[in-house]
Design an enzyme around this catalytic site. Structure first.
Site, short mmCIF file in Angstrom:
data_model
loop_
_atom_site.label_atom_id
_atom_site.label_comp_id
_atom_site.label_asym_id
_atom_site.label_seq_id
_atom_site.Cartn_x
_atom_site.Cartn_y
_atom_site.Cartn_z
N GLY A 203 -0.12 -8.45 0.26
CA GLY A 203 -0.57 -8.42 -1.13
C GLY A 203 -1.98 -7.92 -1.37
CG HIS B 103 4.84 6.18 -1.14
ND1 HIS B 103 5.62 5.35 -0.35
CD2 HIS B 103 4.85 7.40 -0.53
CE1 HIS B 103 6.07 6.05 0.69
NE2 HIS B 103 5.62 7.29 0.61
#
Length: 204
Positions: A14, A112
């Site tokens: 995270g 990404h």
């Protein structure tokens, strides 16, 4: 002005979630809060990050549901219970299906670690090194029906060095991810992103 509510789907540590939290708490992303963080992994450190900042952290076990549709329906219920407007994928390692996409089309972002459309899918940094590229980077894009395919919002380049390993390149790309994901979120919430086919126009 009422706060806009963000939901985050995460599977791992995270760090991009933390960057979004920091940019909200620091005032860069205004009039917004993260209402819930959902993970498909009970051990995901993203859940602990959420709890440390007083954010609802929910583990939903995908194996507890007979089908992907039923699992995603549960995820959708939690998002809707928290009034989530914008969904962010932050290291979410599941392919998003129609149940979530139908509900949040045009309202779901992903980051990404490659300059899309190059090196889609897993291990993008490794793919880049094996291909021998001189420049790598990261991309924030809208999520659509294909993996790492939706309209591109922001990209940032990173030089590939002769002595780079997957780990060193990944670390430098991640530094840029932590900058451009909050920027994309801010632009979205300020109504400055307009999708025109494959292009995303940033409005002044």
């Amino acid at each position: 002005m009422s706060e806009r509510v963000i939901g985050v789907l995460a599977s791992g540590r995270g760090s991009n979630l933390q960057s979004i939290i920091d940019h909200i708490e620091g005032g860069y992303i205004k009039n917004a809060r993260i209402g819930v963080v959902i993970s498909d992994r009970a051990s995901a450190y993203a859940l602990e990050r959420a709890r440390r900042h007083g954010i609802e952290a929910v583990y939903i076990n995908p194996h507890a549901y007979p089908t992907k549709e039923e699992y995603e329906q549960k995820v959708l219920e939690v998002l809707e219970e928290h009034g989530v407007e914008l969904v962010l994928l932050a290291g979410y390692m599941r392919i998003v299906g129609d149940t979530l996409l139908d509900a949040y089309e045009g309202r779901m972002l992903n980051i990404h670690p490659a300059l899309l459309p190059a090196f889609r899918g897993l291990h993008a940094q490794r793919q880049a090194l094996e291909y021998g590229v001189k420049v790598a980077g990261c991309t924030v894009h809208f999520v659509d029906r294909e993996v790492d395919h939706g309209p591109i919002i922001i990209q940032r380049c990173v030089e590939v060095r002769e002595d780079d390993t997957e780990e060193t390149l990944s670390a430098r790309i991640l530094e840029q991810e932590h900058k451009i994901y909050p920027e994309a979120v801010r632009l979205y919430l300020e109504g400055k992103l307009k999708i025109e086919g494959r292009r995303v126009r940033v409005l002044e």
